[in-house]
Design a protein around this motif. Structure first.
Motif, mmCIF file in Angstrom:
data_model
loop_
_atom_site.group_PDB
_atom_site.id
_atom_site.type_symbol
_atom_site.label_atom_id
_atom_site.label_comp_id
_atom_site.label_asym_id
_atom_site.label_seq_id
_atom_site.Cartn_x
_atom_site.Cartn_y
_atom_site.Cartn_z
ATOM 1 N N LYS A 113 0.829 -1.212 0.000
ATOM 2 C CA LYS A 113 0.000 0.000 0.000
ATOM 3 C C LYS A 113 0.855 1.251 0.000
ATOM 4 C CE LYS A 113 -3.605 2.392 2.642
ATOM 5 N NZ LYS A 113 -4.465 2.360 3.877
ATOM 6 N N LEU A 114 1.929 1.250 0.808
ATOM 7 C CA LEU A 114 2.814 2.407 0.853
ATOM 8 C C LEU A 114 3.526 2.598 -0.480
ATOM 9 C CD1 LEU A 114 4.368 1.949 4.409
ATOM 10 C CD2 LEU A 114 2.760 3.731 3.694
ATOM 11 N N GLY A 115 3.974 1.502 -1.091
ATOM 12 C CA GLY A 115 4.620 1.601 -2.393
ATOM 13 C C GLY A 115 3.699 2.156 -3.455
ATOM 14 N N ASN A 116 2.436 1.699 -3.435
ATOM 15 C CA ASN A 116 1.451 2.212 -4.395
ATOM 16 C C ASN A 116 1.162 3.686 -4.155
ATOM 17 O OD1 ASN A 116 1.218 -0.287 -5.619
ATOM 18 N ND2 ASN A 116 -0.554 -0.912 -4.408
ATOM 19 N N ALA A 117 1.124 4.088 -2.883
ATOM 20 C CA ALA A 117 0.860 5.495 -2.551
ATOM 21 C C ALA A 117 1.997 6.380 -3.048
ATOM 22 C CB ALA A 117 0.672 5.656 -1.048
ATOM 23 N N ILE A 118 3.232 5.930 -2.842
ATOM 24 C CA ILE A 118 4.384 6.705 -3.319
ATOM 25 C C ILE A 118 4.334 6.825 -4.835
ATOM 26 C CG2 ILE A 118 6.898 6.690 -3.554
ATOM 27 C CD1 ILE A 118 7.014 5.371 -0.778
ATOM 28 N N GLN A 119 3.990 5.734 -5.523
ATOM 29 C CA GLN A 119 3.923 5.763 -6.982
ATOM 30 C C GLN A 119 2.809 6.675 -7.461
ATOM 31 O OE1 GLN A 119 6.157 4.231 -9.196
ATOM 32 N NE2 GLN A 119 5.093 5.741 -10.468
ATOM 33 N N VAL A 150 -2.041 10.628 -0.425
ATOM 34 C CA VAL A 150 -1.449 11.735 0.328
ATOM 35 C C VAL A 150 -1.667 11.537 1.821
ATOM 36 C CG1 VAL A 150 -1.681 14.196 0.843
ATOM 37 C CG2 VAL A 150 -1.548 13.433 -1.532
ATOM 38 N N ILE A 151 -2.880 11.154 2.207
ATOM 39 C CA ILE A 151 -3.184 10.958 3.626
ATOM 40 C C ILE A 151 -2.364 9.799 4.193
ATOM 41 C CG2 ILE A 151 -4.997 10.274 5.243
ATOM 42 C CD1 ILE A 151 -6.977 11.787 3.415
ATOM 43 N N THR A 152 -2.264 8.705 3.423
ATOM 44 C CA THR A 152 -1.469 7.550 3.864
ATOM 45 C C THR A 152 -0.023 7.951 4.130
ATOM 46 O OG1 THR A 152 -2.845 5.957 2.677
ATOM 47 C CG2 THR A 152 -0.574 5.300 3.147
ATOM 48 N N LEU A 153 0.559 8.700 3.208
ATOM 49 C CA LEU A 153 1.960 9.094 3.360
ATOM 50 C C LEU A 153 2.130 10.195 4.399
ATOM 51 C CD1 LEU A 153 3.097 8.966 -0.370
ATOM 52 C CD2 LEU A 153 3.443 7.268 1.422
ATOM 53 N N ALA A 154 1.112 11.022 4.580
ATOM 54 C CA ALA A 154 1.179 12.036 5.643
ATOM 55 C C ALA A 154 1.251 11.361 7.011
ATOM 56 C CB ALA A 154 -0.035 12.959 5.560
ATOM 57 N N HIS A 155 0.485 10.290 7.199
ATOM 58 C CA HIS A 155 0.565 9.523 8.450
ATOM 59 C C HIS A 155 1.946 8.901 8.615
ATOM 60 C CE1 HIS A 155 -3.539 10.147 9.579
ATOM 61 N NE2 HIS A 155 -4.060 9.436 8.589
ATOM 62 N N LEU A 156 2.507 8.416 7.497
ATOM 63 C CA LEU A 156 3.846 7.829 7.547
ATOM 64 C C LEU A 156 4.874 8.861 7.983
ATOM 65 C CD1 LEU A 156 5.386 5.125 6.651
ATOM 66 C CD2 LEU A 156 5.990 6.439 4.615
ATOM 67 N N ILE A 157 4.782 10.063 7.407
ATOM 68 C CA ILE A 157 5.709 11.137 7.766
ATOM 69 C C ILE A 157 5.584 11.489 9.243
ATOM 70 C CG2 ILE A 157 6.222 13.586 7.407
ATOM 71 C CD1 ILE A 157 5.431 13.153 4.455
ATOM 72 N N ASN A 158 4.347 11.590 9.716
ATOM 73 C CA ASN A 158 4.125 11.940 11.126
ATOM 74 C C ASN A 158 4.642 10.847 12.061
ATOM 75 O OD1 ASN A 158 2.918 14.380 10.505
ATOM 76 N ND2 ASN A 158 0.846 13.555 10.484
ATOM 77 N N GLU A 159 4.461 9.587 11.648
ATOM 78 C CA GLU A 159 4.920 8.472 12.485
ATOM 79 C C GLU A 159 6.440 8.478 12.607
ATOM 80 O OE1 GLU A 159 4.198 3.643 12.919
ATOM 81 O OE2 GLU A 159 3.532 4.704 11.108
ATOM 82 N N ALA A 160 7.130 8.701 11.489
ATOM 83 C CA ALA A 160 8.585 8.763 11.540
ATOM 84 C C ALA A 160 9.058 9.988 12.317
ATOM 85 C CB ALA A 160 9.155 8.779 10.122
ATOM 86 N N ALA A 161 8.343 11.110 12.150
ATOM 87 C CA ALA A 161 8.718 12.326 12.877
ATOM 88 C C ALA A 161 8.581 12.135 14.383
ATOM 89 C CB ALA A 161 7.856 13.495 12.408
ATOM 90 N N SER A 162 7.548 11.385 14.798
ATOM 91 C CA SER A 162 7.362 11.120 16.226
ATOM 92 C C SER A 162 8.518 10.302 16.789
ATOM 93 C CB SER A 162 6.042 10.381 16.455
ATOM 94 O OG SER A 162 4.939 11.193 16.066
ATOM 95 N N ALA A 163 9.152 9.524 15.908
ATOM 96 C CA ALA A 163 10.323 8.746 16.326
ATOM 97 C C ALA A 163 11.617 9.524 16.136
ATOM 98 C CB ALA A 163 10.378 7.437 15.540
ATOM 99 N N GLY A 164 11.487 10.779 15.694
ATOM 100 C CA GLY A 164 12.651 11.660 15.599
ATOM 101 C C GLY A 164 13.374 11.651 14.280
ATOM 102 N N GLY A 165 12.668 11.307 13.189
ATOM 103 C CA GLY A 165 13.391 11.265 11.925
ATOM 104 C C GLY A 165 12.514 11.369 10.700
ATOM 105 N N TYR A 166 13.125 11.035 9.572
ATOM 106 C CA TYR A 166 12.528 11.134 8.244
ATOM 107 C C TYR A 166 12.189 9.721 7.775
ATOM 108 C CZ TYR A 166 12.265 12.569 3.293
ATOM 109 O OH TYR A 166 11.859 12.831 2.010
ATOM 110 N N PRO A 167 11.015 9.493 7.178
ATOM 111 C CA PRO A 167 10.604 8.115 6.881
ATOM 112 C C PRO A 167 11.440 7.448 5.792
ATOM 113 C CG PRO A 167 9.050 9.677 5.936
ATOM 114 C CD PRO A 167 9.996 10.470 6.774
ATOM 115 N N ALA A 168 11.727 6.182 6.031
ATOM 116 C CA ALA A 168 12.394 5.342 5.051
ATOM 117 C C ALA A 168 11.868 3.931 5.206
ATOM 118 C CB ALA A 168 13.905 5.377 5.239
#
Length: 314
Positions: free
Chosen positions: A54-60, A252-270
């Motif tokens: 799902k994340l891969g499809n969202a990025i694409q 966009v919403i899926t990836l926005a959640h991903l960004i927020n989740e990584a930010a809560s852990a102190g970084g940039y999503p990968a």
């Protein structure tokens, strides 16, 4: 060697399960030499196969939007900017070939006008291909284009300037170039391609636009308009996104959640796959060899998501 944060434990060996993981990458002594954010990473949580797909499809999906028809507008503006930088970097470059530079700048400016028109034409073609020429989606897109046209004088002028020149109207622009040095020894440049109101008013552009230009207090600079119209085009693209990519906002919403989740852990999503990645916490951070395949969330995707989210909140 990569620094990584491991939660302290009693000293027993701790091994990350193999598979796909979400990581948070953060800066370590500034940006890496390649300019990408972060050296230090922290495993956030594992991703199951369905979520990873799902994340891969969202990025694409978001990448398709970013690299869609706006790419021609951005490239045309990049070419124009580079031509202007040739003059700014050394004003003497233009003195030996004024007419040559004038033609080059007019050509670059007209490419921007063409990209604006091509964006509309490509959008309608894509909608007709997906939904049909008589679809509600085409009607909705036409409404968005009309609203943009009504809101922006720069858009209206550049939209019809390309047509006016293409269909035979010549010498519509004058060329202004003045270079001087101020009291601090810095170069002061005045470089413009003003649209001559009296000539444009006699062109074959749309009558209402010719009248608007005729009533302006001075000849508008076409070079400046090319850059001020960019946010107008980007806003237009964002409005058309739900029509061109109906699943785009969900992505966009899926990836926005991903960004927020990584930010809560102190970084940039990968996203990364772990291969024999074993950690041995000993009450302090360890430095270990990391055989891990890692893919950062593309920065253009992140920036686009931020622009969309900020736009919906304003």
């Amino acid at each position: 060697m990569t620094d990584h944060d491991a939660a302290p434990s009693s000293g027993a060996s701790s091994e990350l399960p193999m598979g796909q993981w979400l990581y948070a990458l953060s800066e370590d002594n500034g940006l890496a030499p390649n300019g990408r954010p972060g050296k230090t990473f922290k495993p956030v949580r594992p991703l199951n196969d369905k979520e990873y797909e799902k994340l891969g499809n969202a990025i694409q999906s978001v990448t398709n939007i970013i690299q869609g028809f706006m790419v021609y507008v951005h490239q045309a503006l990049k070419d124009l900017h580079e031509s202007l930088q040739d003059v700014v970097s050394d004003p003497s470059n233009i003195s030996g070939d004024v007419n040559g530079y004038r033609i080059k700048l007019e050509y670059r400016m007209l490419n921007v006008c063409a990209a604006i028109r091509m964006y509309e034409e490509h959008t309608y073609s894509e909608i007709d291909r997906k939904y049909g020429a008589d679809s509600s989606q085409r009607t909705a897109a036409k409404s968005v284009f009309n609203q943009t046209y009504d809101r922006s004088l720069e858009y209206r002028i550049l939209y019809y300037l390309r047509n006016a020149i293409t269909h035979g109207s010549r010498n519509l622009m004058s060329f202004v170039f003045n270079a001087s040095v101020d009291q601090n020894g810095s170069h002061v440049l005045d470089l413009r391609l003003p649209l001559q109101r009296h000539r444009f008013s006699n062109s074959n552009a749309k009558a209402t636009v010719r009248q608007e230009v005729r009533l302006l207090p001075q000849d508008p600079d076409t070079l400046s308009m090319c850059f001020t119209v960019l946010p107008v085009m980007e806003a237009l693209n964002q409005q058309l996104m739900p029509i061109l990519e109906p699943d785009g906002m969900d992505s966009v919403i899926t990836l926005a959640h991903l960004i927020n989740e990584a930010a809560s852990a102190g970084g940039y999503p990968a996203l990364g796959s772990v291969d024999l990645f074993s950690l041995t916490p000993g009450g302090q951070e360890d430095t270990v060899e990391v055989p891990v395949s890692m893919e950062l969330l593309p920065e253009p995707v992140r920036d686009f998501i931020a622009a969309v989210i900020n736009g919906t909140q304003s």
